[in-house]
Design a protein around this motif. Structure first.
Motif, PDB file in Angstrom:
ATOM      1  N   GLU A  43     -12.043  -7.620  -1.726  1.00  0.00           N
ATOM      2  CA  GLU A  43     -12.386  -8.387  -2.926  1.00  0.00           C
ATOM      3  C   GLU A  43     -11.199  -9.214  -3.406  1.00  0.00           C
ATOM      4  O   GLU A  43     -11.351 -10.383  -3.779  1.00  0.00           O
ATOM      5  CB  GLU A  43     -12.847  -7.453  -4.042  1.00  0.00           C
ATOM      6  N   LYS A  56      -4.224   4.422  -1.202  1.00  0.00           N
ATOM      7  CA  LYS A  56      -5.244   4.804  -0.225  1.00  0.00           C
ATOM      8  C   LYS A  56      -5.149   6.285   0.099  1.00  0.00           C
ATOM      9  O   LYS A  56      -4.124   6.918  -0.114  1.00  0.00           O
ATOM     10  CB  LYS A  56      -5.137   3.956   1.040  1.00  0.00           C
ATOM     11  N   SER A 101       0.834  -1.207   0.000  1.00  0.00           N
ATOM     12  CA  SER A 101       0.000   0.000   0.000  1.00  0.00           C
ATOM     13  C   SER A 101       0.865   1.251   0.000  1.00  0.00           C
ATOM     14  O   SER A 101       2.011   1.244   0.449  1.00  0.00           O
ATOM     15  CB  SER A 101      -0.929   0.017   1.216  1.00  0.00           C
ATOM     16  N   THR A 107      -7.657   1.136  -2.798  1.00  0.00           N
ATOM     17  CA  THR A 107      -8.095   0.419  -3.993  1.00  0.00           C
ATOM     18  C   THR A 107      -6.865  -0.109  -4.726  1.00  0.00           C
ATOM     19  O   THR A 107      -5.801   0.508  -4.715  1.00  0.00           O
ATOM     20  CB  THR A 107      -8.904   1.322  -4.942  1.00  0.00           C
ATOM     21  N   THR A 108      -7.039  -1.250  -5.355  1.00  0.00           N
ATOM     22  CA  THR A 108      -5.959  -1.836  -6.140  1.00  0.00           C
ATOM     23  C   THR A 108      -5.814  -1.085  -7.454  1.00  0.00           C
ATOM     24  O   THR A 108      -6.693  -0.308  -7.842  1.00  0.00           O
ATOM     25  CB  THR A 108      -6.245  -3.314  -6.433  1.00  0.00           C
ATOM     26  N   GLY A 168      -8.713  -1.166  -9.565  1.00  0.00           N
ATOM     27  CA  GLY A 168      -9.909  -0.467  -9.131  1.00  0.00           C
ATOM     28  C   GLY A 168     -10.759  -1.215  -8.124  1.00  0.00           C
ATOM     29  O   GLY A 168     -11.800  -0.728  -7.698  1.00  0.00           O
ATOM     30  N   GLY A 169     -10.320  -2.408  -7.715  1.00  0.00           N
ATOM     31  CA  GLY A 169     -11.076  -3.181  -6.743  1.00  0.00           C
ATOM     32  C   GLY A 169     -10.651  -2.885  -5.323  1.00  0.00           C
ATOM     33  O   GLY A 169      -9.718  -2.117  -5.072  1.00  0.00           O
ATOM     34  N   THR A 170     -11.350  -3.520  -4.386  1.00  0.00           N
ATOM     35  CA  THR A 170     -11.004  -3.356  -2.976  1.00  0.00           C
ATOM     36  C   THR A 170     -10.048  -4.468  -2.545  1.00  0.00           C
ATOM     37  O   THR A 170      -9.941  -5.512  -3.179  1.00  0.00           O
ATOM     38  CB  THR A 170     -12.254  -3.411  -2.082  1.00  0.00           C
ATOM     39  N   GLU A 220      -8.819   0.394   3.255  1.00  0.00           N
ATOM     40  CA  GLU A 220      -9.482   1.605   2.776  1.00  0.00           C
ATOM     41  C   GLU A 220      -9.011   2.008   1.377  1.00  0.00           C
ATOM     42  O   GLU A 220      -9.518   2.970   0.808  1.00  0.00           O
ATOM     43  CB  GLU A 220      -9.235   2.755   3.748  1.00  0.00           C
ATOM     44  N   VAL A 239      -1.681  -1.069  -3.895  1.00  0.00           N
ATOM     45  CA  VAL A 239      -2.886  -0.464  -3.337  1.00  0.00           C
ATOM     46  C   VAL A 239      -2.612   1.009  -3.049  1.00  0.00           C
ATOM     47  O   VAL A 239      -1.591   1.344  -2.445  1.00  0.00           O
ATOM     48  CB  VAL A 239      -3.300  -1.184  -2.036  1.00  0.00           C
TER      49      VAL A 239
END
Length: 196
Positions: free
Chosen positions: A126, A104, A49, A117-118, A121-123, A115, A102
């Motif tokens: 997910e 954030k 991240s 997003t990859t 665009g996913g979480t 919090e 990621v």
């Protein structure tokens, strides 16, 4: 069992010379790289991240106004602005093993990797579900803020969580010790990477 490694915010602005430097941050970056090189098969996925704040505005009150002193609790100096050197990974961190990047804090305060997003665009949740991740090891910066938030959210996602305490560094010794106690009380393990 499918295990993932979370590398939290090992960025230039959080290491020596950065806007919010953590003492020992550069050494943590190098130790994480050494650890991954020594154990290339240990993780099925490696998430990394980065804070990735907007250049304009206060990012939902995360950045202190220019005429105010940050309280270093909920308001902070400008840091990790998207596209700047400060937001990039520290050069001692070898990101070749990272499988998911990621971002954030894009316009809002954000501490936990959950919090973000990859790049797709996913979480993070997910991605963990898709990969079948059951176990998470957490390393990075800073122990008393984003590491603890990410570890607690990992536990809340019903996964087994370990914090590798020689691969983290915090803003202050007391608050870092409190953070590690919190994650232990919540059900995580805290152990050195040699025992992982």
């Amino acid at each position: 069992m499918t295990r993932a490694l979370f590398i939290i915010d090992v960025q230039n602005d959080f290491t020596e010379g950065g806007a919010l430097a953590v003492e020992g941050g550069a050494a943590v970056a190098a130790r994480i790289s050494t650890y991954l090189a020594a154990h290339p098969e240990r993780y099925d996925a490696v998430f990394a991240s980065r804070d990735w704040h907007d250049a304009a505005g206060d990012n939902g009150g995360h950045f202190a106004p220019s005429d105010a002193v940050p309280d270093f609790v909920s308001t902070w100096p400008v840091h990790c602005v998207a596209g700047t050197t400060g937001a990039e990974y520290h050069p001692a961190l070898d990101t070749s093993a990272v499988t998911l990047h990621v971002r954030k804090g894009q316009g809002v305060p954000a501490y936990s990797i959950f919090e973000g997003t990859t790049d797709g665009g996913g979480t993070v949740s997910e991605a963990l579900d898709r990969l079948g991740v059951t176990d998470i090891d957490v390393v990075g910066l800073a122990t008393d803020y984003c590491v603890v938030a990410s570890a607690l959210d990992g536990l809340a996602s019903a996964r087994t969580v370990r914090v590798l305490d020689d691969l983290v560094a915090g803003v202050a010794a007391d608050s870092s010790a409190t953070a590690l106690a919190r994650v232990t009380e919540a059900g995580a393990s805290v152990l050195p990477s040699s025992a992982a």
